[in-house]
Design an enzyme around this catalytic site. Structure first.
Site, mmCIF file in Angstrom:
data_model
loop_
_atom_site.group_PDB
_atom_site.id
_atom_site.type_symbol
_atom_site.label_atom_id
_atom_site.label_comp_id
_atom_site.label_asym_id
_atom_site.label_seq_id
_atom_site.Cartn_x
_atom_site.Cartn_y
_atom_site.Cartn_z
ATOM 1 N N SER A 166 11.915 -12.470 -4.572
ATOM 2 C CA SER A 166 13.136 -12.058 -5.258
ATOM 3 C C SER A 166 14.359 -12.301 -4.368
ATOM 4 C CB SER A 166 13.043 -10.575 -5.638
ATOM 5 O OG SER A 166 14.184 -10.148 -6.348
ATOM 6 N N GLY A 167 15.539 -12.456 -5.004
ATOM 7 C CA GLY A 167 16.732 -12.901 -4.294
ATOM 8 C C GLY A 167 17.657 -11.830 -3.772
ATOM 9 N N GLY A 202 2.682 -2.982 4.167
ATOM 10 C CA GLY A 202 3.608 -4.058 4.438
ATOM 11 C C GLY A 202 2.961 -5.421 4.456
ATOM 12 N N CYS A 255 0.830 -1.195 0.000
ATOM 13 C CA CYS A 255 0.000 0.000 0.000
ATOM 14 C C CYS A 255 0.863 1.243 0.000
ATOM 15 C CB CYS A 255 -0.890 0.009 1.248
ATOM 16 S SG CYS A 255 -1.878 -1.491 1.453
ATOM 17 N N ILE A 301 14.477 -11.639 -17.084
ATOM 18 C CA ILE A 301 14.530 -10.517 -18.019
ATOM 19 C C ILE A 301 15.791 -10.604 -18.852
ATOM 20 C CG2 ILE A 301 15.631 -9.002 -16.303
ATOM 21 C CD1 ILE A 301 14.213 -6.633 -17.677
ATOM 22 N N ASP A 357 -3.443 -9.084 8.300
ATOM 23 C CA ASP A 357 -2.306 -8.768 9.165
ATOM 24 C C ASP A 357 -2.385 -7.331 9.668
ATOM 25 O OD1 ASP A 357 -1.847 -7.805 6.597
ATOM 26 O OD2 ASP A 357 0.317 -8.076 6.694
#
Length: 616
Positions: free
Chosen positions: A377-378, A78, A2, A294, A102
């Site tokens: 993601s890493g 979050g 958000c 990508i 949450d």
């Protein structure tokens, strides 16, 4: 995820300011395209834009909750990964819930534990809570700085927002930068001093900090820090602990009521996350896992192996996808489009950034958003395990950041009066020394190990935060929520104390991580040399950005001329960046990216109507 914003003024009827706060919130619509709401009373007005991920019906915000101790309202951005544990703990204390979001857990945790609530949370967050009875504001930000939060103190209260653009939308906030802000942009970009908002009077709430505002004033306090202690597990035990931590972290971060995917570059970090994600998908019967990578059109023809990027990603991503049986999509961006998205990336970040490293990610996230709303993601593995070249090389200068070796060259780009006035090296050195002074020490540690611990701390506080900021801004500009399991604070705390020889097990960067993942990935992927975020090698991109910068410098009214020397800019264009003797961002970047960054500087100065106020 958000967007949040708000305005507290103890001398104003804030019910009359809903239009202003709504306008501030509207600038955050990409962070939350599904809903926009405003709450106002007496001293406070909150604005919220929502991206629905969990509990579409029950998670609307701003959310207000009544309790015996009073009334509380939250504005939250979050994701909480220990929602169930906290909800159960709060229920055992007698609290009840009206939703499974949450958001309500975060709000109830504050009601129960006040400021200490953040110490119990596992997640990525930035939130504001208003205590209606005490007329008090509480702001908090997650430990590693995944979610952004800025604020501006006023004579009678405070303004806050997820992004700078929302604060700049307030009629009393001017886009002014003073000498320190100018140094932030020229000397440190794309990094930024923790807590620095660049624009005059604007601060960032640092990661792992909270802020409390009441009529007595503002208090800011740190609530988390890594702690240095002796690591007691052997190599085999450490690898097992890491694997268990990672698997638990990934499973926690897959909670969602909307489609989830995984980034998959073919490197060890993203491949591991995809493998753990696939396991959870299979266990929970969640169907096919979408994965994404990508690349750039024509890149195959122009890729050239080098020390920092020995091979291309695509074959490895395809191999992992085939092994895991994922639904893989390789997204190809055209080089001219890559140049065109540079401006949009500035609007997402509100500052000049990492050139096409930003714009390609923004474009990529838009492609993913066509199919999913959440992705893993890493990021952060290289920062916490020591994967970058500067962890393995002798430092050239022990008083500046190891990735920043172009300060003299940056200085020479400036107009004469700025070269005389601005001391880039002193500014960067002072910021570096401030940071290492914070680094937790370990008694009895050798000088070499102490210096390396400082290096890890600098990377965590600066480089890692920069990459997390980039991932948040570019993904949220595409209304995509990205989660980063390697930034789980439990994992960061554990890895912090693993000795360097063990982190580097087998003489390989991130050796202990690779050992922890044995059997999970193909051997050639598991022991593949680190490869940085993919970039274009096509001359079409270099030509496109040169043409754009040439057009800018031909306009004598272009604001970039207020900072940089015209002849130097022209020389850069004529040599396609080769006149700049060192990589602008660090060891892994290209000449074209310097030119693209300068385009972004001009875009930022122009679009935000930035006023430089340097008074003697």
């Amino acid at each position: 995820m958000c967007g949040i914003t708000g305005w507290i003024d103890y001398e104003r009827d804030m019910t009359q300011e809903k239009k202003t706060v709504k306008s501030m919130a509207q600038t955050l619509n990409r962070r939350g395209p599904d809903a926009l709401n405003v709450m106002a009373e007496n001293d406070v007005c909150f604005g919220h834009t929502r991206l629905v991920v969990v509990d579409p019906a029950g998670g609307a915000q701003p959310m207000t909750k009544e309790h015996d101790s009073g009334t509380y309202t939250i504005c939250y951005n979050g994701e909480l990964y220990n929602t169930h544990e906290l909800r159960d703990a709060l229920k055992s204390l007698g609290y009840s819930f009206h939703s499974h979001s949450d958001t309500e857990v975060v709000l109830t945790a504050y009601i129960a534990w006040k400021e200490a609530c953040v110490e119990k949370m596992n997640g990525i967050f930035a939130f504001a809570i208003w205590d209606h009875k005490e007329r008090q504001l509480f702001l908090a930000r997650d430990r590693l700085g995944v979610k952004p939060l800025f604020y501006k103190k006023t004579d009678r209260g405070i303004l806050f927002a997820s992004e700078l653009k929302a604060l700049l939308a307030h009629p009393e906030v001017e886009p002014v930068i003073k000498e320190e802000g100018l140094l932030e942009v020229i000397a440190l970009s794309p990094s930024r001093t923790p807590g620095h908002g660049v624009f005059d009077g604007i601060d960032e709430l640092r990661p792992a900090h909270w802020l409390r505002l009441n009529r007595e004033g503002v208090k800011v306090q740190r609530y988390w820090q890594v702690s240095s202690r002796e690591h007691t597990e052997n190599e085999t035990e450490t690898a097992a602990s890491l694997r268990n931590l990672l698997e638990d972290t990934v499973s926690r971060q897959l909670i969602s009521d909307v489609p989830v995917a995984s980034f998959l570059s073919g490197g060890v970090d993203s491949s591991a996350l995809a493998a753990f994600t696939k396991r959870t998908f299979t266990k929970e019967n969640r169907g096919e896992l979408p994965t994404y990578s990508i690349d750039y059109t024509g890149n195959d023809a122009f890729f050239s192996s080098n020390h920092f990027q020995p091979d291309a990603d695509a074959p490895y991503a395809e191999k992992v996808s085939k092994m895991l049986n994922t639904n893989h999509r390789r997204c190809l961006i055209d080089n001219s489009e890559l140049a065109n998205v540079l401006d949009e990336a500035v609007y997402a970040r509100d500052l000049p950034g990492m050139a096409d490293i930003d714009s390609s990610l923004l474009w990529f996230c838009k492609q993913m958003k066509q199919d999913v709303t959440v992705a893993l993601s890493g990021e952060c593995a290289d920062e916490i395990f020591g994967g970058y070249p500067w962890f393995h090389q002798q430092a050239e200068d022990n008083e500046i950041f190891p990735w920043m070796r172009s300060l003299n060259e940056r200085t020479q780009l400036l107009r004469g009066e700025w070269r005389e006035r601005l001391n880039l090296r002193d500014y960067v050195s002072s910021r570096y020394l401030e940071t290492i002074a914070e680094a937790p020490t370990l008694a009895g540690e050798s000088d070499e190990d102490a210096r390396r611990r400082q290096l890890f701390y600098v990377n965590m506080i600066w480089f890692m935060t920069t990459l997390l900021d980039r991932k948040d801004r570019m993904s949220m500009a595409a209304s995509l929520e990205v989660r980063v399991p390697f930034a789980d604070h439990r994992l960061v705390e554990y890895v912090w104390n693993i000795p360097w020889e063990m982190k580097n097990a087998g003489g390989r960067e991130k050796g202990i991580l690779r050992q922890a993942l044995e059997g999970l990935l193909p051997e050639d992927v598991l022991y593949r040399k680190k490869s940085p975020y993919p970039k274009t090698h096509h001359p079409e991109y270099a030509n496109a950005v040169v043409q754009r910068l040439e057009k800018i410098i031909e306009d004598h009214n272009a604001p970039i001329h207020d900072i940089f020397d015209h002849k130097k800019l022209k020389q850069l264009c004529e040599t396609k960046g080769e006149a700049f003797k060192k990589p602008f961002f660090g060891q892994l970047m290209t000449d074209a990216q310097l030119i693209a960054h300068l385009i972004q500087v001009n875009t930022w100065l122009d679009h935000y109507n930035v006023k430089i106020d340097i008074r003697s």
